[in-house]
Every structure is written in structure tokens, then in C-alpha cells.
Write a protein that holds these residues in place. Structure first.
Motif, PDB file in Angstrom:
ATOM      1  N   MET A  84       0.845  -1.194   0.000  1.00  0.00           N
ATOM      2  CA  MET A  84       0.000   0.000   0.000  1.00  0.00           C
ATOM      3  C   MET A  84       0.878   1.241   0.000  1.00  0.00           C
ATOM      4  O   MET A  84       1.830   1.331   0.772  1.00  0.00           O
ATOM      5  CB  MET A  84      -0.913  -0.003   1.231  1.00  0.00           C
ATOM      6  N   SER A  85       0.570   2.213  -0.877  1.00  0.00           N
ATOM      7  CA  SER A  85       1.364   3.430  -0.979  1.00  0.00           C
ATOM      8  C   SER A  85       1.162   4.304   0.250  1.00  0.00           C
ATOM      9  O   SER A  85       0.123   4.256   0.909  1.00  0.00           O
ATOM     10  CB  SER A  85       0.961   4.204  -2.236  1.00  0.00           C
ATOM     11  N   ARG A  86       2.182   5.102   0.556  1.00  0.00           N
ATOM     12  CA  ARG A  86       2.100   5.972   1.719  1.00  0.00           C
ATOM     13  C   ARG A  86       1.110   7.106   1.452  1.00  0.00           C
ATOM     14  O   ARG A  86       1.032   7.643   0.343  1.00  0.00           O
ATOM     15  CB  ARG A  86       3.472   6.555   2.057  1.00  0.00           C
ATOM     16  N   ILE A  87       0.363   7.480   2.492  1.00  0.00           N
ATOM     17  CA  ILE A  87      -0.640   8.532   2.369  1.00  0.00           C
ATOM     18  C   ILE A  87      -0.299   9.665   3.316  1.00  0.00           C
ATOM     19  O   ILE A  87       0.240   9.457   4.400  1.00  0.00           O
ATOM     20  CB  ILE A  87      -2.057   7.970   2.660  1.00  0.00           C
ATOM     21  N   THR A  88      -0.579  10.884   2.887  1.00  0.00           N
ATOM     22  CA  THR A  88      -0.426  12.039   3.756  1.00  0.00           C
ATOM     23  C   THR A  88      -1.764  12.730   3.934  1.00  0.00           C
ATOM     24  O   THR A  88      -2.574  12.798   3.001  1.00  0.00           O
ATOM     25  CB  THR A  88       0.604  13.045   3.206  1.00  0.00           C
ATOM     26  N   LEU A 140       4.688  26.128  -1.909  1.00  0.00           N
ATOM     27  CA  LEU A 140       3.965  24.919  -2.271  1.00  0.00           C
ATOM     28  C   LEU A 140       4.809  23.966  -3.116  1.00  0.00           C
ATOM     29  O   LEU A 140       4.802  22.751  -2.888  1.00  0.00           O
ATOM     30  CB  LEU A 140       2.681  25.283  -3.025  1.00  0.00           C
ATOM     31  N   VAL A 141       5.534  24.472  -4.081  1.00  0.00           N
ATOM     32  CA  VAL A 141       6.321  23.593  -4.954  1.00  0.00           C
ATOM     33  C   VAL A 141       7.399  22.844  -4.170  1.00  0.00           C
ATOM     34  O   VAL A 141       7.523  21.617  -4.301  1.00  0.00           O
ATOM     35  CB  VAL A 141       6.909  24.378  -6.139  1.00  0.00           C
ATOM     36  N   PRO A 142       8.195  23.508  -3.319  1.00  0.00           N
ATOM     37  CA  PRO A 142       9.147  22.746  -2.500  1.00  0.00           C
ATOM     38  C   PRO A 142       8.451  21.736  -1.582  1.00  0.00           C
ATOM     39  O   PRO A 142       8.987  20.644  -1.353  1.00  0.00           O
ATOM     40  CB  PRO A 142       9.863  23.829  -1.687  1.00  0.00           C
ATOM     41  N   PHE A 143       7.278  22.089  -1.087  1.00  0.00           N
ATOM     42  CA  PHE A 143       6.527  21.150  -0.250  1.00  0.00           C
ATOM     43  C   PHE A 143       6.130  19.908  -1.045  1.00  0.00           C
ATOM     44  O   PHE A 143       6.274  18.767  -0.562  1.00  0.00           O
ATOM     45  CB  PHE A 143       5.296  21.851   0.317  1.00  0.00           C
ATOM     46  N   LEU A 144       5.654  20.090  -2.258  1.00  0.00           N
ATOM     47  CA  LEU A 144       5.267  18.946  -3.093  1.00  0.00           C
ATOM     48  C   LEU A 144       6.474  18.059  -3.399  1.00  0.00           C
ATOM     49  O   LEU A 144       6.366  16.823  -3.396  1.00  0.00           O
ATOM     50  CB  LEU A 144       4.615  19.435  -4.386  1.00  0.00           C
ATOM     51  N   ARG A 145       7.612  18.667  -3.626  1.00  0.00           N
ATOM     52  CA  ARG A 145       8.836  17.885  -3.866  1.00  0.00           C
ATOM     53  C   ARG A 145       9.226  17.087  -2.625  1.00  0.00           C
ATOM     54  O   ARG A 145       9.674  15.944  -2.724  1.00  0.00           O
ATOM     55  CB  ARG A 145       9.975  18.817  -4.284  1.00  0.00           C
ATOM     56  N   ASP A 146       9.059  17.704  -1.459  1.00  0.00           N
ATOM     57  CA  ASP A 146       9.378  17.024  -0.205  1.00  0.00           C
ATOM     58  C   ASP A 146       8.478  15.801  -0.018  1.00  0.00           C
ATOM     59  O   ASP A 146       8.942  14.734   0.429  1.00  0.00           O
ATOM     60  CB  ASP A 146       9.217  17.995   0.967  1.00  0.00           C
ATOM     61  N   ASP A 168       9.806  13.058  -2.147  1.00  0.00           N
ATOM     62  CA  ASP A 168      11.032  12.507  -1.560  1.00  0.00           C
ATOM     63  C   ASP A 168      10.720  11.578  -0.382  1.00  0.00           C
ATOM     64  O   ASP A 168      11.484  10.638  -0.106  1.00  0.00           O
ATOM     65  CB  ASP A 168      11.950  13.633  -1.082  1.00  0.00           C
ATOM     66  N   ARG A 169       9.613  11.821   0.301  1.00  0.00           N
ATOM     67  CA  ARG A 169       9.229  11.002   1.453  1.00  0.00           C
ATOM     68  C   ARG A 169       8.461   9.739   1.034  1.00  0.00           C
ATOM     69  O   ARG A 169       8.027   8.968   1.883  1.00  0.00           O
ATOM     70  CB  ARG A 169       8.373  11.808   2.421  1.00  0.00           C
TER      71      ARG A 169
END
Length: 266
Positions: A1-5, A48-54, A57-58
């Protein structure tokens, strides 16, 4: 199962949702911390863009939105170049109302490669099964609920609100920007029924017509019942799969104790 946020706003819904999921990553919008839940990440719209990249990465693949937010005040000095390019799109959507704004937010996450899911998809336990709980629903209550549903549908079509109170066929109040609690408090302070011995009234709540069910679903909880009781209403009606019910055990006990009905419609 993929990780969810969980992209979290204020209130108790994020914690209730987190309890239904397997170790979700909790990401809170700055200034809108959830109740009873410690965020793993706090982010700002201007980044927002750096947050989406983070998130990528997680190892996050799925995203779910939960909790209350208002439009944050933006600091132009904090924008990165990528996010700044999104601003005209966001501002244009904001001019179209909440639904238009939320649709763009969902689109931005999807374009970044995330699967945006809704509470019904991953936490069906937060919804009541169809049925009547607590007190019984009279014929007059059914008529008031039908009238209130028509009003909410009309309001929703112009992106205004998700609730209305009707008693004896008369609309006592509608939900606007201040929200449900303020609407019910208004009814408690001001509402007068034509026939004091007649039907006490119904609070009807539902998602807006055409609303994307993955975000901003209506939510009720014990406080809603307490305010409906203080407003002298007979009960609360709602489409079962449209409205999240928090603290369900307490809500059902309170419905019995206060003599209110909860009508979760099929």
C-alpha cells in the motif's frame, strides 16, 4: 500500500481520520494546526512547490485533505519561483468561490503526480449507515427536511453553503461563510415558529451539488447536536455518504439523551 499524507487544517477531523489510517504523514498548513494531532510537517502556500517535492522525496503517493482552513494571507517575499508561477491560477480560482479554489488545489496535487483520495474512499467508518437514530421523524419533520434540502441545493449551485434550517415550511436560517455553529446560534437567539405547538424544525446538511467529494465534505459532531438542541430543533437530516460524523458513540448517545433525531438518508 502506498504511503498517504493528510493535508491538515484546523479542527478534530484530521485526528479522527488519522486514527482510521495506517501511519499517515501529517502535514499542516501553517496557522491551521489540527486539534489533538501533532503535525510531522508544517508548510506554507508560498512554498507549495518545494513542499510537493518534499512529499515525493518522502515516498508519498496518496493525498487526502481534512480540516478547516480559511484563505491564508500570503507573504510575497516568501514565494519561490515555481510557486509564484501558480499564483495567477490560484487567484483566478478564488474569484470563482470555494469550490473553484478547491478544484484547482486538487488539480495542482494531481499534476505533481499524487493520487488525491476522499474520506469515503479510505475511512468509511466516519460515516453513519443510513437510518434514523434517536427520536422518530414525523411527517412534518420529513416535509421540513425536504424543503431544507431544496434550499441547500439552490445555495450550493451558487457556491454559498451546505446547510439550512426549516421549521413549519419556513426557512429560519441558511449557512453562509460564518459556518454551521453561527447559523444554529442565530436560530437559537432569533427564530420564532408561526405555531409554537407545531413542528420544531430540522437542520439539513449536505455536500453541494456537483461538489468533488474528495474535499470539504460537511462534518457534524457532539457540538452540532448541542447547538441544534439549544435552537429548539427536532433533529438533523443529511445524506449518509455526504456528511462525516465525528465521535459517533457520543453523538448517538446525545441524540437519545436530548430527544433529537439523526436522519442519515440513503
Amino acid at each position: 500500500m502506498s504511503r498517504i499524507t493528510i493535508i491538515s487544517g484546523a479542527g478534530r477531523l484530521p485526528a479522527a481520520l488519522a486514527a482510521e489510517l495506517d501511519a499517515p504523514l501529517i502535514c499542516a498548513l501553517d496557522g491551521f494546526a489540527p486539534e489533538g494531532l501533532e503535525p510531522d510537517v508544517t508548510f506554507r502556500v508560498e512554498r507549495l512547490v518545494p513542499f510537493l517535492r518534499d512529499l515525493t522525496d518522502r515516498g508519498v503517493e496518496r493525498v487526502i485533505f481534512a480540516g478547516a482552513v480559511s484563505r491564508p494571507r500570503l507573504d510575497p517575499s516568501l514565494f519561490d519561483m515555481g510557486t509564484a508561477q501558480m499564483v495567477p491560477r490560484l487567484l483566478a480560482a478564488m474569484q470563482g468561490g470555494d469550490d473553484a479554489t478547491l478544484r484547482v488545489v486538487i488539480a495542482l496535487f494531481e499534476e505533481a503526480g499524487f493520487d488525491v483520495v476522499g474520506v469515503p474512499d479510505v475511512a468509511p467508518g466516519l460515516f453513519l449507515a443510513p437510518g434514523v437514530y434517536g427520536a422518530t421523524v414525523s411527517d412534518a419533520d420529513q416535509a421540513d427536511a425536504t424543503r431544507a434540502a431544496a434550499i441547500v441545493a439552490a445555495l450550493g449551485s451558487v457556491d454559498v453553503g451546505q446547510g439550512a434550517v426549516v421549521a413549519q415550511g419556513l426557512c429560519l436560517a441558511v449557512e453562509t461563510l460564518p459556518g454551521t455553529d453561527q447559523m444554529l446560534d442565530f436560530v437559537a437567539r432569533t427564530a420564532r415558529r408561526p405555531n409554537p405547538a407545531g413542528a420544531r424544525g430540522v437542520f439539513f446538511k449536505s455536500a453541494k451539488p456537483g461538489q468533488d467529494r474528495r474535499i470539504d465534505l460537511p462534518t457534524i459532531g457532539p457540538e452540532t447536536l448541542a447547538r441544534a438542541h439549544a435552537a429548539g430543533l427536532a433533529g438533523i437530516a443529511f445524506p449518509a455518504r455526504d456528511v462525516i460524523v465525528l465521535d459517533q458513540k457520543t453523538v448517538l448517545q446525545d441524540a437519545e439523551r436530548l430527544g433529537l433525531f439523526l436522519w442519515a438518508q440513503p
